[in-house]
Design an enzyme around this catalytic site. Structure first.
Site, PDB file in Angstrom:
ATOM      1  N   TYR A 180       0.792  -1.267   0.053  1.00  0.00           N
ATOM      2  CA  TYR A 180       0.090   0.099  -0.066  1.00  0.00           C
ATOM      3  C   TYR A 180       1.105   1.344  -0.059  1.00  0.00           C
ATOM      4  CZ  TYR A 180      -4.486   2.405   0.636  1.00  0.00           C
ATOM      5  OH  TYR A 180      -5.534   3.248   0.543  1.00  0.00           O
ATOM      6  N   LYS A 182      -3.145   8.417   2.966  1.00  0.00           N
ATOM      7  CA  LYS A 182      -4.429   8.273   3.608  1.00  0.00           C
ATOM      8  C   LYS A 182      -4.227   8.908   5.178  1.00  0.00           C
ATOM      9  CE  LYS A 182      -7.210   6.275   0.840  1.00  0.00           C
ATOM     10  NZ  LYS A 182      -8.183   7.285  -0.068  1.00  0.00           N
TER      11      LYS A 182
HETATM   12  P1  NAP Z   1     -12.737   3.802  -7.826  1.00  0.00           P
HETATM   13  O1  NAP Z   1     -14.191   3.364  -8.414  1.00  0.00           O
HETATM   14  O2  NAP Z   1     -11.606   3.582  -9.083  1.00  0.00           O
HETATM   15  O3  NAP Z   1     -12.735   5.238  -7.766  1.00  0.00           O
HETATM   16  C1  NAP Z   1     -11.591   6.103  -7.611  1.00  0.00           C
HETATM   17  C2  NAP Z   1     -11.662   7.505  -8.153  1.00  0.00           C
HETATM   18  O4  NAP Z   1     -10.786   8.424  -8.152  1.00  0.00           O
HETATM   19  C3  NAP Z   1     -12.101   7.420  -9.588  1.00  0.00           C
HETATM   20  O5  NAP Z   1     -13.414   7.775 -10.189  1.00  0.00           O
HETATM   21  C4  NAP Z   1     -11.026   7.781 -10.502  1.00  0.00           C
HETATM   22  O6  NAP Z   1     -11.054   8.456 -11.746  1.00  0.00           O
HETATM   23  C5  NAP Z   1     -10.787   9.187  -9.326  1.00  0.00           C
HETATM   24  N1  NAP Z   1      -9.378  10.002  -9.543  1.00  0.00           N
HETATM   25  C6  NAP Z   1      -8.192   9.414  -9.567  1.00  0.00           C
HETATM   26  N2  NAP Z   1      -7.456  10.481  -9.932  1.00  0.00           N
HETATM   27  C7  NAP Z   1      -8.122  11.533 -10.185  1.00  0.00           C
HETATM   28  C8  NAP Z   1      -7.874  12.791 -10.212  1.00  0.00           C
HETATM   29  N3  NAP Z   1      -6.536  13.318 -10.603  1.00  0.00           N
HETATM   30  N4  NAP Z   1      -8.919  13.792 -10.328  1.00  0.00           N
HETATM   31  C9  NAP Z   1     -10.151  13.258 -10.301  1.00  0.00           C
HETATM   32  N5  NAP Z   1     -10.621  12.118  -9.873  1.00  0.00           N
HETATM   33  C10 NAP Z   1      -9.555  11.221  -9.831  1.00  0.00           C
HETATM   34  O7  NAP Z   1     -12.329   3.228  -6.642  1.00  0.00           O
HETATM   35  P2  NAP Z   1     -12.817   3.183  -5.063  1.00  0.00           P
HETATM   36  O8  NAP Z   1     -12.424   1.814  -4.558  1.00  0.00           O
HETATM   37  O9  NAP Z   1     -14.379   3.357  -5.203  1.00  0.00           O
HETATM   38  O10 NAP Z   1     -12.231   4.481  -4.585  1.00  0.00           O
HETATM   39  C11 NAP Z   1     -13.000   5.383  -3.977  1.00  0.00           C
HETATM   40  C12 NAP Z   1     -12.101   5.712  -2.635  1.00  0.00           C
HETATM   41  O11 NAP Z   1     -12.521   4.649  -1.640  1.00  0.00           O
HETATM   42  C13 NAP Z   1     -10.820   6.002  -2.852  1.00  0.00           C
HETATM   43  O12 NAP Z   1     -10.247   7.272  -1.919  1.00  0.00           O
HETATM   44  C14 NAP Z   1      -9.978   4.699  -2.252  1.00  0.00           C
HETATM   45  O13 NAP Z   1      -8.783   4.953  -1.722  1.00  0.00           O
HETATM   46  C15 NAP Z   1     -11.010   4.501  -1.066  1.00  0.00           C
HETATM   47  N6  NAP Z   1     -11.136   3.035  -0.574  1.00  0.00           N
HETATM   48  C16 NAP Z   1     -11.086   2.229  -1.311  1.00  0.00           C
HETATM   49  C17 NAP Z   1     -10.948   0.888  -0.845  1.00  0.00           C
HETATM   50  C18 NAP Z   1     -11.066  -0.539  -1.736  1.00  0.00           C
HETATM   51  O14 NAP Z   1     -10.638  -1.508  -1.195  1.00  0.00           O
HETATM   52  N7  NAP Z   1     -11.728  -0.215  -2.686  1.00  0.00           N
HETATM   53  C19 NAP Z   1     -10.953   0.413   0.539  1.00  0.00           C
HETATM   54  C20 NAP Z   1     -10.793   1.868   1.427  1.00  0.00           C
HETATM   55  C21 NAP Z   1     -10.775   3.111   0.772  1.00  0.00           C
HETATM   56  P3  NAP Z   1     -10.117   7.805 -12.780  1.00  0.00           P
HETATM   57  O15 NAP Z   1     -10.580   6.377 -12.865  1.00  0.00           O
HETATM   58  O16 NAP Z   1     -10.549   8.724 -14.098  1.00  0.00           O
HETATM   59  O17 NAP Z   1      -8.802   7.820 -12.434  1.00  0.00           O
END
Ligand code: NAP
Length: 256
Positions: free
Chosen positions: A156, A163
């Site tokens: 990570y 984070k």
């Molecule tokens: P996701 O569907 O891939 O969403 C991540 C989002 O961030 C995407 O819409 C992505 O857009 C956007 N992003 C990245 N770079 C960007 C930029 N420069 N400007 C604007 N948007 C940008 O994945 P997710 O898991 O739902 O993630 C959402 C949040 O939850 C994140 O903060 C992640 O760290 C957190 N989280 C996820 C998990 C997990 O296991 N999935 C666990 C804990 C926390 P693009 O695709 O265009 O880059």
């Protein structure tokens, strides 16, 4: 009548129907909130627009959070269209794939900066623009974090450091926003299979660990996270700000 009838919210971070932000959007919509969405690039627009349309959203805007002019443009549009804002969801994170494997020791300056900028500073940049529209309205903001900020999770790396910065930013922001009647909280979500998660090397083993060791003996779903987001973005959590709520099947409480 829904919990959020007459309220308006903006969602940053829907990439596709698996995104945590999309599950949050659906539950907010179900409770009556009118929503605006942003997307990070043209490819994403083609995926986000039909999803947003399906919830009757009229406002769908480009926003790369590393670009202040795009952020300004989103909030200017919201000001012109709505005049005020009740809720914001920040569900954005990014680190280069090569930074999400191997030793943290090998993190590059550029990789570190990029992870910090997109995944942590972006919250501050968005909140700065959102607050003038939310002030005095009992507004609420939610961001998404992960346990890798608290403990070392293999691969990570820089994202864990970002984070940690995000979670600390939430506490400082909560102190600034409280007198303006705006709340901000973090959900620390367990691992969920999404586009962003698939960039983390060995992600499957993280899922397996939660399933076998967490008190609930299962992985969480996007809907589990969305229900907590509903709590944090509604009057149900009126006395809560600056908090980190774990939605992880209880994994974080285990010592071994
Ligand atoms: P996701 O569907 O891939 O969403 C991540 C989002 O961030 C995407 O819409 C992505 O857009 C956007 N992003 C990245 N770079 C960007 C930029 N420069 N400007 C604007 N948007 C940008 O994945 P997710 O898991 O739902 O993630 C959402 C949040 O939850 C994140 O903060 C992640 O760290 C957190 N989280 C996820 C998990 C997990 O296991 N999935 C666990 C804990 C926390 P693009 O695709 O265009 O880059």
């Amino acid at each position: 009548m829904g919990l959020l009838e007459g309220k308006k919210g903006v969602i940053f971070g829907v990439a596709n129907e698996k995104s945590i932000a999309w599950a949050i959007a659906r539950i907010l919509h179900r409770e009556g909130m009118e929503l605006a969405f942003t997307y990070a690039g043209e490819v994403l627009e083609s995926r986000v627009r039909p999803l947003a349309d399906s919830l009757g959203s009229r406002i769908i805007l480009p926003c790369d959070v590393t670009d202040d002019s795009q952020i300004d443009s989103v909030f200017n549009t919201l000001k012109n269209e709505w005049g005020s804002l009740d809720a914001m969801v920040h569900a954005i994170a990014f680190a280069k794939k090569e930074e999400l494997k191997g030793e943290f020791l090998n993190t590059t300056r550029d990789g570190f900066k990029l992870a910090m900028d997109v995944s942590a500073y972006s919250l501050v940049a968005l909140v700065k623009c959102a607050v003038p529209l939310m002030e005095g309205r009992d507004g609420a903001i939610v961001t998404l974090s992960y346990y890798g900020s608290e403990k070392v999770i293999t691969n990570y790396n820089a994202m864990g450091v970002a984070k940690a910065a995000l979670e600390t930013s939430v506490r400082y922001l909560a102190a600034d926003l409280g007198p303006k009647k705006v709340r901000i909280n973090t959900i620390s979500a367990g691992p969920v299979k999404t586009l962003a998660a698939m960039g983390i090397s060995g992600f499957k083993s993280i899922l397996d660990m939660v399933e076998s060791k967490s008190p609930l003996r299962r992985n969480i779903t996007q809907e589990d996270v969305a229900k907590t987001a509903l709590y944090l973005l509604s009057d149900l959590s009126s006395g809560v700000t600056g908090e980190i709520i774990h939605v992880d099947s209880g994994y974080n409480i285990m010592g071994n």
